[in-house]
Design a protein around this motif. Structure first.
Motif, PDB file in Angstrom:
ATOM      1  N   LEU A  49      72.741   6.729 -78.466  1.00 18.25           N
ATOM      2  CA  LEU A  49      73.682   7.707 -77.666  1.00 18.25           C
ATOM      3  C   LEU A  49      73.439   7.561 -76.256  1.00 18.25           C
ATOM      4  O   LEU A  49      72.444   8.390 -75.772  1.00 18.25           O
ATOM      5  CB  LEU A  49      73.424   9.090 -78.255  1.00 18.25           C
ATOM      6  CG  LEU A  49      74.128   9.662 -79.593  1.00 18.25           C
ATOM      7  CD1 LEU A  49      73.814   8.693 -80.699  1.00 18.25           C
ATOM      8  CD2 LEU A  49      73.733  11.192 -79.842  1.00 18.25           C
ATOM      9  N   ASN A  74      76.250   2.266 -82.029  1.00 24.48           N
ATOM     10  CA  ASN A  74      76.142   2.735 -80.721  1.00 24.48           C
ATOM     11  C   ASN A  74      77.158   3.901 -80.629  1.00 24.48           C
ATOM     12  O   ASN A  74      78.490   3.842 -81.194  1.00 24.48           O
ATOM     13  CB  ASN A  74      76.743   1.769 -79.683  1.00 24.48           C
ATOM     14  CG  ASN A  74      75.590   1.020 -79.434  1.00 24.48           C
ATOM     15  OD1 ASN A  74      74.676   1.361 -78.556  1.00 24.48           O
ATOM     16  ND2 ASN A  74      75.083  -0.199 -79.891  1.00 24.48           N
ATOM     17  N   LEU A  75      77.205   5.039 -79.693  1.00 26.88           N
ATOM     18  CA  LEU A  75      78.089   5.930 -79.675  1.00 26.88           C
ATOM     19  C   LEU A  75      79.245   5.408 -78.837  1.00 26.88           C
ATOM     20  O   LEU A  75      80.406   5.448 -79.104  1.00 26.88           O
ATOM     21  CB  LEU A  75      77.606   7.070 -78.711  1.00 26.88           C
ATOM     22  CG  LEU A  75      78.580   8.042 -78.437  1.00 26.88           C
ATOM     23  CD1 LEU A  75      78.881   8.962 -79.765  1.00 26.88           C
ATOM     24  CD2 LEU A  75      77.861   9.070 -77.560  1.00 26.88           C
ATOM     25  N   LEU A  78      82.386   7.048 -73.961  1.00 31.09           N
ATOM     26  CA  LEU A  78      82.564   8.480 -74.209  1.00 31.09           C
ATOM     27  C   LEU A  78      84.169   8.794 -74.524  1.00 31.09           C
ATOM     28  O   LEU A  78      84.331   9.553 -75.323  1.00 31.09           O
ATOM     29  CB  LEU A  78      82.196   9.293 -72.996  1.00 31.09           C
ATOM     30  CG  LEU A  78      80.597   9.519 -73.047  1.00 31.09           C
ATOM     31  CD1 LEU A  78      80.005  10.568 -71.997  1.00 31.09           C
ATOM     32  CD2 LEU A  78      79.707   9.613 -74.441  1.00 31.09           C
ATOM     33  N   ALA A  80      86.106   7.250 -75.866  1.00 33.87           N
ATOM     34  CA  ALA A  80      86.625   6.722 -77.388  1.00 33.87           C
ATOM     35  C   ALA A  80      86.014   7.473 -78.482  1.00 33.87           C
ATOM     36  O   ALA A  80      86.020   7.139 -79.637  1.00 33.87           O
ATOM     37  CB  ALA A  80      86.206   5.224 -77.625  1.00 33.87           C
ATOM     38  N   THR A  81      85.093   8.756 -78.127  1.00 34.16           N
ATOM     39  CA  THR A  81      84.514   9.544 -79.200  1.00 34.16           C
ATOM     40  C   THR A  81      85.027  10.849 -79.100  1.00 34.16           C
ATOM     41  O   THR A  81      85.786  11.313 -78.261  1.00 34.16           O
ATOM     42  CB  THR A  81      83.017   9.535 -78.804  1.00 34.16           C
ATOM     43  OG1 THR A  81      82.692  10.402 -77.691  1.00 34.16           O
ATOM     44  CG2 THR A  81      82.471   8.209 -78.768  1.00 34.16           C
ATOM     45  N   SER A  82      84.587  11.743 -80.104  1.00 29.99           N
ATOM     46  CA  SER A  82      85.092  13.052 -79.995  1.00 29.99           C
ATOM     47  C   SER A  82      84.390  14.118 -78.889  1.00 29.99           C
ATOM     48  O   SER A  82      84.556  15.027 -78.658  1.00 29.99           O
ATOM     49  CB  SER A  82      84.786  13.668 -81.288  1.00 29.99           C
ATOM     50  OG  SER A  82      85.555  13.150 -82.107  1.00 29.99           O
ATOM     51  N   GLU A  87      83.620  18.108 -78.152  1.00 38.67           N
ATOM     52  CA  GLU A  87      82.564  17.986 -79.255  1.00 38.67           C
ATOM     53  C   GLU A  87      81.281  18.406 -78.591  1.00 38.67           C
ATOM     54  O   GLU A  87      80.888  17.692 -77.500  1.00 38.67           O
ATOM     55  CB  GLU A  87      82.402  17.005 -80.227  1.00 38.67           C
ATOM     56  CG  GLU A  87      81.388  17.277 -81.442  1.00 38.67           C
ATOM     57  CD  GLU A  87      81.622  16.570 -82.298  1.00 38.67           C
ATOM     58  OE1 GLU A  87      81.925  15.176 -82.373  1.00 38.67           O
ATOM     59  OE2 GLU A  87      81.313  16.841 -83.606  1.00 38.67           O
ATOM     60  N   THR A  92      77.445  16.750 -82.031  1.00 39.13           N
ATOM     61  CA  THR A  92      77.303  15.018 -81.969  1.00 39.13           C
ATOM     62  C   THR A  92      75.860  14.793 -82.489  1.00 39.13           C
ATOM     63  O   THR A  92      75.849  13.933 -83.442  1.00 39.13           O
ATOM     64  CB  THR A  92      77.326  14.757 -80.520  1.00 39.13           C
ATOM     65  OG1 THR A  92      78.553  15.143 -80.060  1.00 39.13           O
ATOM     66  CG2 THR A  92      77.397  13.118 -80.478  1.00 39.13           C
ATOM     67  N   VAL A  96      75.278  12.523 -85.921  1.00 40.87           N
ATOM     68  CA  VAL A  96      74.956  11.269 -85.835  1.00 40.87           C
ATOM     69  C   VAL A  96      73.631  11.047 -86.636  1.00 40.87           C
ATOM     70  O   VAL A  96      73.374   9.864 -87.357  1.00 40.87           O
ATOM     71  CB  VAL A  96      74.809  10.699 -84.375  1.00 40.87           C
ATOM     72  CG1 VAL A  96      74.041   9.562 -84.073  1.00 40.87           C
ATOM     73  CG2 VAL A  96      76.169  10.652 -83.709  1.00 40.87           C
TER      74      VAL A  96
END
Ligand code: CP
Length: 297
Positions: A49, A74-75, A78, A80-82, A87, A92, A96
């Motif tokens: 992360l 891999n996270l 950023l 492309a993530t929530s 969040e 997170t 995870v």
């Protein structure tokens, strides 16, 4: 060594814990080089992360895990993530840890890794928390010093951004265990914070020339542009020190750098026997193998 569950700060380790991990890293050298295969972490998943950019820490953890037979998730970026939807870090992390056996966290906020270790059941490894600590970098720095110079009674010069460099802050705490004499070379505005000097170490403030004449190790750091509250303050110190091959003509000191570099080590140093910074980056793999094996055993 006493069982380590999380690795958040170099203060979490005793001198004998550190020596044990460095000895374990020796055992993994051939595996890190791809000359010997091990599957001791087969079936385990590591979650990387990274909320700040990284090349070495992220990729060497990935290399270490894969060469021990484990898998890595891999996270990613950023956006492309929530995280991009708002969040929280806590949520997170809680999500995870459902997917992995260990979390490696790099975050811009000091204290974030400690916070993660308090709310996660899986082991958490601090891969850098703001200007706080970077304990796995410290272990690989100590390993490099032990391989390329000597760890006990060392004379080491810390050069550059001593205010914001978390690798320097972590390293000083560890060097205090090994009776080091520390030369400090920095622009006035980037001097080492008083609270980091609160350790049992001899500090000598000096200029670069004096450091080169006296030290066994020259540990150079980049000016941490991203940590300056004001771009104008950064511009005042940018390019204010630079180590060149000519300066090292009569020196046997080894040159280390956590990397990335900007302009603080001239490229003509790379070919000198003094330059060990690329080997230092490699040593991150066996050292992180030792850490991963310890927290997931
Ligand atoms: N030394 C170090 O932490 O490098 P990265 O930022 O590339 O991980």
């Amino acid at each position: 060594m006493s069982r380590i569950r999380h690795l958040i700060s170099i203060d979490d380790l005793s001198k004998s814990d550190i020596e044990y991990l460095l000895d374990r890293a020796d055992d993994f050298l051939d595996v890190a080089r791809g000359k010997r295969r091990l599957r001791t972490l087969e079936g385990k998943i590591l979650a990387n992360l990274f909320f700040e950019p990284s090349t070495r820490t992220r990729m060497s953890f990935e290399s270490a895990m894969k060469r021990l037979g484990g898998e890595v998730i891999n996270l990613g970026t950023l956006e492309a993530t929530s995280v991009a939807k708002g969040e929280s870090l806590a949520d997170t992390l809680r999500v995870v840890e459902q997917y992995a056996d260990c979390i490696v966290l790099r975050h811009y906020r000091e204290g974030s890794a400690r916070f993660a270790s308090q709310i996660c059941d899986v082991p958490v490894i601090n891969a850098g928390d703001g200007a706080g600590q970077h304990p796995t970098q410290t272990l690989l720095d100590l390993y490099t010093i032990r391989k390329e110079a000597r760890l006990n009674n060392l004379k080491i010069a810390l050069i550059g951004d001593l205010k914001y460099s978390r690798t320097v802050h972590s390293l000083i705490k560890a060097l205090a265990l090994f009776n080091a004499e520390i030369y400090l070379v920095s622009p006035e505005t980037l001097r080492l914070p008083e609270e980091i000097m609160d350790v049992d170490v001899t500090f000598v403030e000096c200029d670069l020339k004096e450091a080169i004449e006296n030290a066994d190790v020259l540990y150079v750091t980049r000016i941490q542009r991203e940590r300056f509250p004001d771009e104008e303050e950064y511009r005042k110190v940018a390019g204010s020190y630079r180590l060149t091959a000519e300066m090292l003509e009569n020196s046997d000191a080894i040159v280390m750098h956590p990397l990335p570099r900007v302009d603080e080590i001239s490229y003509d140093v790379d070919g000198l026997k003094n330059a060990v910074y690329f080997r230092q980056a490699f040593y991150g793999v066996p050292v992180r193998m030792a850490i991963l094996s310890e927290v997931m055993s």
